[in-house]
Design an enzyme around this catalytic site. Structure first.
Site, PDB file in Angstrom:
ATOM      1  N   ARG A   1      -1.095   9.291   1.886  1.00  0.00           N
ATOM      2  CA  ARG A   1      -2.491   9.686   1.659  1.00  0.00           C
ATOM      3  C   ARG A   1      -2.743  11.180   1.642  1.00  0.00           C
ATOM      4  O   ARG A   1      -3.526  11.686   0.838  1.00  0.00           O
ATOM      5  CB  ARG A   1      -3.353   9.114   2.787  1.00  0.00           C
TER       6      ARG A   1
ATOM      7  N   HIS B   1      -9.046  10.235   3.170  1.00  0.00           N
ATOM      8  CA  HIS B   1      -8.624   9.183   2.233  1.00  0.00           C
ATOM      9  C   HIS B   1      -8.851   9.698   0.817  1.00  0.00           C
ATOM     10  O   HIS B   1      -9.899  10.267   0.525  1.00  0.00           O
ATOM     11  CB  HIS B   1      -9.454   7.915   2.481  1.00  0.00           C
TER      12      HIS B   1
ATOM     13  N   ARG C   1      -1.361   8.962   9.356  1.00  0.00           N
ATOM     14  CA  ARG C   1      -1.208   7.518   9.577  1.00  0.00           C
ATOM     15  C   ARG C   1      -0.804   6.785   8.297  1.00  0.00           C
ATOM     16  O   ARG C   1      -1.354   7.038   7.221  1.00  0.00           O
ATOM     17  CB  ARG C   1      -2.532   6.936  10.083  1.00  0.00           C
TER      18      ARG C   1
ATOM     19  N   GLU D   1       0.860  -1.192   0.000  1.00  0.00           N
ATOM     20  CA  GLU D   1       0.000   0.000   0.000  1.00  0.00           C
ATOM     21  C   GLU D   1       0.885   1.226   0.000  1.00  0.00           C
ATOM     22  O   GLU D   1       2.099   1.141   0.223  1.00  0.00           O
ATOM     23  CB  GLU D   1      -0.955  -0.027   1.200  1.00  0.00           C
TER      24      GLU D   1
ATOM     25  N   HIS E   1     -11.608  10.065   6.836  1.00  0.00           N
ATOM     26  CA  HIS E   1     -11.456   8.611   6.954  1.00  0.00           C
ATOM     27  C   HIS E   1     -10.999   8.193   8.340  1.00  0.00           C
ATOM     28  O   HIS E   1     -11.442   7.173   8.872  1.00  0.00           O
ATOM     29  CB  HIS E   1     -10.429   8.170   5.906  1.00  0.00           C
TER      30      HIS E   1
HETATM   31  P1  FAD Z   1     -14.223   0.703  15.844  1.00  0.00           P
HETATM   32  O1  FAD Z   1     -13.900  -0.496  15.076  1.00  0.00           O
HETATM   33  O2  FAD Z   1     -14.797   1.840  15.101  1.00  0.00           O
HETATM   34  O3  FAD Z   1     -15.227   0.291  17.003  1.00  0.00           O
HETATM   35  C1  FAD Z   1     -15.828   1.271  17.812  1.00  0.00           C
HETATM   36  C2  FAD Z   1     -16.941   0.642  18.600  1.00  0.00           C
HETATM   37  O4  FAD Z   1     -17.395   1.539  19.604  1.00  0.00           O
HETATM   38  C3  FAD Z   1     -18.165   0.284  17.787  1.00  0.00           C
HETATM   39  O5  FAD Z   1     -18.611  -0.972  18.237  1.00  0.00           O
HETATM   40  C4  FAD Z   1     -19.173   1.385  18.153  1.00  0.00           C
HETATM   41  O6  FAD Z   1     -20.520   1.004  18.009  1.00  0.00           O
HETATM   42  C5  FAD Z   1     -18.811   1.576  19.603  1.00  0.00           C
HETATM   43  N1  FAD Z   1     -19.217   2.855  20.199  1.00  0.00           N
HETATM   44  C6  FAD Z   1     -18.947   4.095  19.759  1.00  0.00           C
HETATM   45  N2  FAD Z   1     -19.460   5.009  20.601  1.00  0.00           N
HETATM   46  C7  FAD Z   1     -20.063   4.335  21.596  1.00  0.00           C
HETATM   47  C8  FAD Z   1     -20.787   4.713  22.759  1.00  0.00           C
HETATM   48  N3  FAD Z   1     -21.016   6.000  23.066  1.00  0.00           N
HETATM   49  N4  FAD Z   1     -21.272   3.749  23.571  1.00  0.00           N
HETATM   50  C9  FAD Z   1     -21.097   2.429  23.266  1.00  0.00           C
HETATM   51  N5  FAD Z   1     -20.431   2.019  22.168  1.00  0.00           N
HETATM   52  C10 FAD Z   1     -19.912   2.963  21.349  1.00  0.00           C
HETATM   53  N6  FAD Z   1      -7.483   0.489   8.977  1.00  0.00           N
HETATM   54  C11 FAD Z   1      -6.516  -0.406   8.667  1.00  0.00           C
HETATM   55  O7  FAD Z   1      -5.547  -0.550   9.420  1.00  0.00           O
HETATM   56  N7  FAD Z   1      -6.624  -1.147   7.532  1.00  0.00           N
HETATM   57  C12 FAD Z   1      -7.668  -1.044   6.675  1.00  0.00           C
HETATM   58  O8  FAD Z   1      -7.730  -1.753   5.676  1.00  0.00           O
HETATM   59  C13 FAD Z   1      -8.676  -0.098   6.966  1.00  0.00           C
HETATM   60  N8  FAD Z   1      -9.717   0.089   6.123  1.00  0.00           N
HETATM   61  C14 FAD Z   1     -10.727   0.928   6.497  1.00  0.00           C
HETATM   62  C15 FAD Z   1     -11.849   1.055   5.658  1.00  0.00           C
HETATM   63  C16 FAD Z   1     -12.917   1.849   6.054  1.00  0.00           C
HETATM   64  C17 FAD Z   1     -14.112   1.985   5.143  1.00  0.00           C
HETATM   65  C18 FAD Z   1     -12.867   2.532   7.291  1.00  0.00           C
HETATM   66  C19 FAD Z   1     -14.017   3.382   7.728  1.00  0.00           C
HETATM   67  C20 FAD Z   1     -11.743   2.443   8.097  1.00  0.00           C
HETATM   68  C21 FAD Z   1     -10.679   1.649   7.705  1.00  0.00           C
HETATM   69  N9  FAD Z   1      -9.545   1.529   8.504  1.00  0.00           N
HETATM   70  C22 FAD Z   1      -8.557   0.639   8.169  1.00  0.00           C
HETATM   71  C23 FAD Z   1      -9.478   2.174   9.808  1.00  0.00           C
HETATM   72  C24 FAD Z   1      -9.805   1.127  10.873  1.00  0.00           C
HETATM   73  O9  FAD Z   1     -10.846   0.305  10.408  1.00  0.00           O
HETATM   74  C25 FAD Z   1     -10.251   1.757  12.192  1.00  0.00           C
HETATM   75  O10 FAD Z   1      -9.403   2.801  12.567  1.00  0.00           O
HETATM   76  C26 FAD Z   1     -10.240   0.697  13.290  1.00  0.00           C
HETATM   77  O11 FAD Z   1     -10.989  -0.422  12.888  1.00  0.00           O
HETATM   78  C27 FAD Z   1     -10.788   1.278  14.575  1.00  0.00           C
HETATM   79  O12 FAD Z   1     -10.979   0.229  15.491  1.00  0.00           O
HETATM   80  P2  FAD Z   1     -11.538   0.579  16.936  1.00  0.00           P
HETATM   81  O13 FAD Z   1     -11.664  -0.712  17.651  1.00  0.00           O
HETATM   82  O14 FAD Z   1     -10.718   1.638  17.539  1.00  0.00           O
HETATM   83  O15 FAD Z   1     -12.968   1.236  16.662  1.00  0.00           O
HETATM   84  C1  SIN Z   2      -7.780   1.152   2.568  1.00  0.00           C
HETATM   85  O1  SIN Z   2      -8.028  -0.041   2.356  1.00  0.00           O
HETATM   86  O2  SIN Z   2      -7.445   1.961   1.695  1.00  0.00           O
HETATM   87  C2  SIN Z   2      -7.870   1.650   3.958  1.00  0.00           C
HETATM   88  C3  SIN Z   2      -6.642   1.265   4.636  1.00  0.00           C
HETATM   89  C4  SIN Z   2      -6.449   2.067   5.874  1.00  0.00           C
HETATM   90  O3  SIN Z   2      -7.279   2.892   6.255  1.00  0.00           O
HETATM   91  O4  SIN Z   2      -5.389   1.875   6.467  1.00  0.00           O
END
Ligand code: FAD
Ligand code: SIN
Length: 515
Positions: free
Chosen positions: A273, A227, A368, A113, A333
């Site tokens: 990015r 993004h 990032r 990537e 993003h």
């Molecule tokens: P999340 O996975 O967002 O989980 C947050 C949780 O908290 C959810 O369950 C939500 O419902 C809950 N929550 C929120 N507020 C409250 C509240 N007030 N009370 C109770 N529950 C609550 N990163 C990579 O490294 N690789 C990738 O390929 C990649 N692709 C991505 C593609 C997309 C479309 C997106 C949007 C992001 C991508 N990212 C990627 C970024 C990455 O997915 C996120 O940064 C990461 O998954 C965040 O994980 P987390 O556990 O911190 O939060």
């Molecule tokens: C992507 O697949 O382009 C998202 C990857 C990331 O947010 O790190």
């Protein structure tokens, strides 16, 4: 519903689930999750998870790429933890049953990537987050000590004598509260603060609002990652077209069919990015035309087989990913800033921990590196769990690394709608920022914040009011920090200060409500 538990985890993405997997061996765990438990940024992650597991790779190389992307602001001890522990925790995911893609020899297939010098991204086609979520849920569901409260939205933290001792939340039964020896914020990102975003509806920055109101320190919030390649079709959601597409050779073309990226950066489509996003906007402005992602020169069957989720989403929007040029543009993003933590997920408030996108370990600096976010949630979710279980085993003291933002005071007013706030954020606090519009937005956001503050103090808001309150709070904190940072660095671009200024701004801007 029980009123007390050993460990309270707020959020069920990668960070919350990885923490819960370890916490359950040490005590009772309650997971609050505000929607369906699978609904999270994690569930939508496409490209993959970066880790130096390949034969030609090494954590030092991963660290160097992470630090280069971070544009002078990575907290290097945090980067070391990420890349070194990352190898162990990524392998552990495989042991726990994660079905990452493999090459014909059976070895893990590693993708490339942008801004990674080598192939180091483990992936499950283009739905890596879903596969990691499945693996972690299997692990957590096996644990009798874990209880999941779905549709349970935390709206305030309970603080006693300066220590976080639990949370209040809204659920189908009404307003409830639960106390715990340690509380983990794992609430994810804040993309919904902006009108155009790749993030799902749950990503409203709740953890930052909760922590800020409780009095914990937040940091680096001006650094938002836009993004470059979200689907840019009027009326269609800003579905992400993964960076892995460019990693596999996709081109960015202008309306004349030219590959314009090398005019803006020698790394072309594989520049970091922030640079690609800004180049797309400059090219759109220069030509007055859209910009396209094209895979037409690649084997169509291979494209459809490697990227089935994106193929399907493009099909729903009326395009063929393999054979059409697809209009793309930047969308909010990821947020590099968040609740300030040390290397063990400890925040400035005793009893309160944070991990994943809601946290600011400083690991990403100003921008990032692709696929480092899932890794951060995995590594720091596990470390936060260790610190929650054995707080006395951690000898380092937490030292706050931020300098405070400028306080300002304004009158109060009420936003017409959530849309008004998100549009203001997109237009004035988005990809390109400048003093006049940023300053006006900041004043407006503060006056909205002051009107909503009493409701945040009281807690117990319905969902619509809560969304408005958290979007305004996080938006205001982003605008404040962005106004203060008079330079361009990583995800923060100021047209009035186009250069990076290490003399004045090699700092982390942060604040707490009390500061
Ligand atoms: P999340 O996975 O967002 O989980 C947050 C949780 O908290 C959810 O369950 C939500 O419902 C809950 N929550 C929120 N507020 C409250 C509240 N007030 N009370 C109770 N529950 C609550 N990163 C990579 O490294 N690789 C990738 O390929 C990649 N692709 C991505 C593609 C997309 C479309 C997106 C949007 C992001 C991508 N990212 C990627 C970024 C990455 O997915 C996120 O940064 C990461 O998954 C965040 O994980 P987390 O556990 O911190 O939060
Ligand atoms: C992507 O697949 O382009 C998202 C990857 C990331 O947010 O790190």
């Amino acid at each position: 519903m029980q009123r007390r538990t050993d460990f309270l985890v707020i959020g069920s993405g990668i960070a919350g689930l990885r923490a819960a997997a370890d916490l359950a061996a040490a005590g009772d765990v309650v997971i609050l999750t505000k929607a369906d438990p699978d609904e999270s940024n994690t569930g939508y992650a496409q490209g993959g998870i970066a880790a130096a597991v390949g034969s030609g790779d090494h954590p030092d190389l991963h660290a160097a790429d992470t630090i280069a992307a971070g544009d002078g602001l990575c907290v290097e001890p945090a980067v070391r933890v990420l890349v070194e522990d990352g190898v162990r925790y990524a392998r552990e995911l495989v042991e726990w049953g994660a079905r990452f893609d493999r090459d014909p020899s059976g070895a893990l297939a590693l993708a490339k990537e942008a801004a990674h010098k080598v192939r180091r991204v483990l992936h499950a086609r283009d739905a890596t987050g879903r596969e990691i979520g499945r693996t972690l849920w299997n692990r957590v569901a096996d644990q009798p000590k874990v209880r999941v409260e779905r549709n349970a939205r935390a709206t305030s933290l309970i603080v006693r004598d300066g220590r976080c001792v639990g949370a209040r939340f809204e659920c189908d039964r009404g307003t409830e509260q639960i106390e715990a020896a340690a509380v983990l914020l794992a609430t994810g990102g804040a993309g919904q603060v902006f009108r155009e975003t790749t993030n799902p509806a749950v990503a409203t920055g709740d953890g930052v609002t909760l922590a800020w109101h409780a009095g914990a320190q937040v940091a680096d919030l001006e650094f938002v990652q836009f993004h470059p390649t979200a689907l840019n079709v009027p009326g269609a959601p800003r579905f992400l077209l993964s960076e892995a597409l460019r990693g596999e050779g996709a081109y960015l073309l202008n309306a004349d069919g030219e590959r314009f990226m090398t005019r803006y950066h020698p790394a072309g489509e594989l520049a970091s990015r922030d640079l690609v996003s800004r180049a797309i906007v400059l090219e759109q402005r220069r030509t007055g035309q859209p910009v396209f992602l094209s895979l037409q020169h690649l084997d169509a069957d291979w494209v459809r087989q490697r990227f089935p989720t994106i193929t399907k989403a493009c099909h729903s929007a009326g395009f063929d990913l393999a054979t059409d040029r697809i209009s793309v543009g930047p969308a909010a993003h990821y947020i590099m800033g968040g609740v300030e933590t040390d290397l063990w997920g400890r925040t400035t408030m005793p009893g309160l921990f944070a991990a994943g996108e809601v946290a600011c370990t400083g690991v990403h600096g100003a921008n990032r590196l692709a696929s480092n976010s899932l890794l951060e949630g995995l590594v720091f979710g596990a470390r936060a769990a260790q610190a929650m279980i054995n707080p006395k085993n951690i000898d380092q003291m937490f030292s706050v690394r931020t300098t405070p933002s400028r306080p300002r005071k304004t009158k109060t007013s009420w936003p017409k709608s959530e849309g008004e706030v998100r549009t203001l954020m997109w237009r004035s606090v988005g990809l390109m920022r400048e003093d006049a519009s940023l300053g006006a937005a900041e004043s407006q956001l503060e006056s909205w914040y002051r009107a909503l503050e009493p409701y945040l103090e009281k807690g117990g808001m319905d969902e619509a009011r809560w969304r408005l309150a958290t979007i305004v709070t996080v938006g205001w904190l982003i605008a404040r920090a962005a106004l203060r940072r008079e330079e361009t660095r990583g995800g923060h671009a100021r047209s009035d200060f186009p250069g990076r200024d290490d003399v004045h701004f090699r700092i982390h801007i942060g604040e707490s409500k009390e500061s």
